[in-house]
Scaffold this motif. Structure first.
Motif, PDB file in Angstrom:
ATOM      1  N   UNK A  12       0.837  -1.208   0.000  1.00 10.84           N
ATOM      2  CA  UNK A  12       0.000   0.000   0.000  1.00 10.84           C
ATOM      3  C   UNK A  12       0.869   1.255   0.000  1.00 10.84           C
ATOM      4  N   UNK A  13       1.943   1.237   0.793  1.00 12.06           N
ATOM      5  CA  UNK A  13       2.826   2.396   0.837  1.00 12.06           C
ATOM      6  C   UNK A  13       3.489   2.624  -0.521  1.00 12.06           C
ATOM      7  N   UNK A  14       3.911   1.531  -1.154  1.00 10.30           N
ATOM      8  CA  UNK A  14       4.532   1.689  -2.470  1.00 10.30           C
ATOM      9  C   UNK A  14       3.525   2.222  -3.475  1.00 10.30           C
ATOM     10  N   UNK A  15       2.323   1.675  -3.477  1.00  8.11           N
ATOM     11  CA  UNK A  15       1.308   2.155  -4.415  1.00  8.11           C
ATOM     12  C   UNK A  15       1.054   3.650  -4.238  1.00  8.11           C
ATOM     13  N   UNK A  16       0.974   4.107  -2.979  1.00  9.91           N
ATOM     14  CA  UNK A  16       0.731   5.523  -2.710  1.00  9.91           C
ATOM     15  C   UNK A  16       1.905   6.366  -3.211  1.00  9.91           C
ATOM     16  N   UNK A  17       3.126   5.880  -2.978  1.00 12.38           N
ATOM     17  CA  UNK A  17       4.321   6.594  -3.428  1.00 12.38           C
ATOM     18  C   UNK A  17       4.366   6.660  -4.951  1.00 12.38           C
ATOM     19  N   UNK A  18       4.098   5.530  -5.586  1.00  7.75           N
ATOM     20  CA  UNK A  18       4.137   5.461  -7.049  1.00  7.75           C
ATOM     21  C   UNK A  18       3.041   6.316  -7.670  1.00  7.75           C
ATOM     22  N   UNK A  19       1.883   6.328  -7.056  1.00  5.69           N
ATOM     23  CA  UNK A  19       0.764   7.126  -7.568  1.00  5.69           C
ATOM     24  C   UNK A  19       1.046   8.619  -7.417  1.00  5.69           C
ATOM     25  N   UNK A  20       1.678   8.995  -6.317  1.00  7.71           N
ATOM     26  CA  UNK A  20       1.974  10.413  -6.075  1.00  7.71           C
ATOM     27  C   UNK A  20       3.040  10.938  -7.030  1.00  7.71           C
TER      28      UNK A  20
END
Length: 243
Positions: A12-20
């Motif tokens: 989830x943290x990676x997805x949020x980072x990648x999306x941002x």
């Protein structure tokens, strides 16, 4: 081994980072905390590289006059003009050789590895040092060009002067992508720029001959009115090929 909840949280943290992470072209220009930039740059050093030779340096442009000259060499791009700072990725065979020498010196000291692992890594360091000394010889260029004429996949073989420059640039790009993801995780924004006058950038930074600059990265924070349109990506069926 990580538990399933830990893995789920990491994803989830990676997805949020990648999306941002977006290629932001309109920065607010406000100064960045030195600790934030250093943390991002140090995280980028964990990127993979061919043979662990890390044949690149990350030039953080803190001097305003230097930053302005490099921004001008980026063909007037908004991202370069409005960014709080710029990072230039510089790569070369020379840096790879220097890394190999440092690696050998590290292995000659107590390093936390057992004797077998130390011997293996020393062998690798010596092998890559020898390779980097003979790879730029002109004798490699004709066979590489001949092979690539029949099969383009051979065009990026890391031999000959241009082949080694491509090799060093690829490792630099790995670091650049890691840097941009690290910036996103740190709450910063970035924009990778390929449209620049490499000669002018090299002169502004007094880089030695033989250095290749694959990318310049603008860093800062996006303006509230920065234009960020919805992303479009190719369909998965077109971009992902399963064998």
């Amino acid at each position: 081994m990580s538990s399933q909840p830990d893995l789920a949280a990491r994803w989830r943290h990676f997805q949020a980072t990648n999306e941002h992470r977006r290629a932001v072209r309109d920065f607010d220009g406000a100064p960045l905390d030195d600790a934030d930039v250093r943390a991002v740059l140090e995280a980028a050093l964990l990127a993979p590289s061919s043979g662990n030779l890390q044949p690149y340096q990350l030039h953080w442009l803190r001097d305003e006059a230097v930053r302005r000259r490099v921004a001008e060499a980026c063909n007037g791009q908004r991202a370069a003009r409005s960014a709080s700072t710029l990072v230039v990725i510089a790569a070369s065979r020379r840096i790879g050789l220097r890394t190999a020498a440092s690696w050998r010196a590290h292995l000659d000291q107590p390093n936390g590895l057992d004797a077998r692992s130390t011997a293996w890594h020393l062998g690798e360091a010596r092998k890559f040092s020898r390779f980097l000394r003979i790879a730029p010889l002109c004798l490699w260029t004709p066979p590489r060009m001949l092979l690539s004429a029949f099969a383009p996949v051979y065009s990026l073989l890391p031999v000959g002067t241009s082949g080694l420059r491509h090799w060093a640039a690829r490792s630099g790009v790995y670091a650049a992508q890691t840097l941009m993801l690290a910036a996103s995780a740190r709450g910063l924004d970035s924009c990778p720029m390929e449209g620049f006058d490499a000669g002018r950038v090299a002169r502004a930074l007094d880089l030695p001959r033989g250095t290749v600059i694959p990318i310049v990265i603008a860093l800062g924070r996006r303006r509230p009115d920065a234009r960020l349109e919805p992303r479009w990506r190719r369909p998965r069926a077109d971009a992902i090929v399963e064998h």
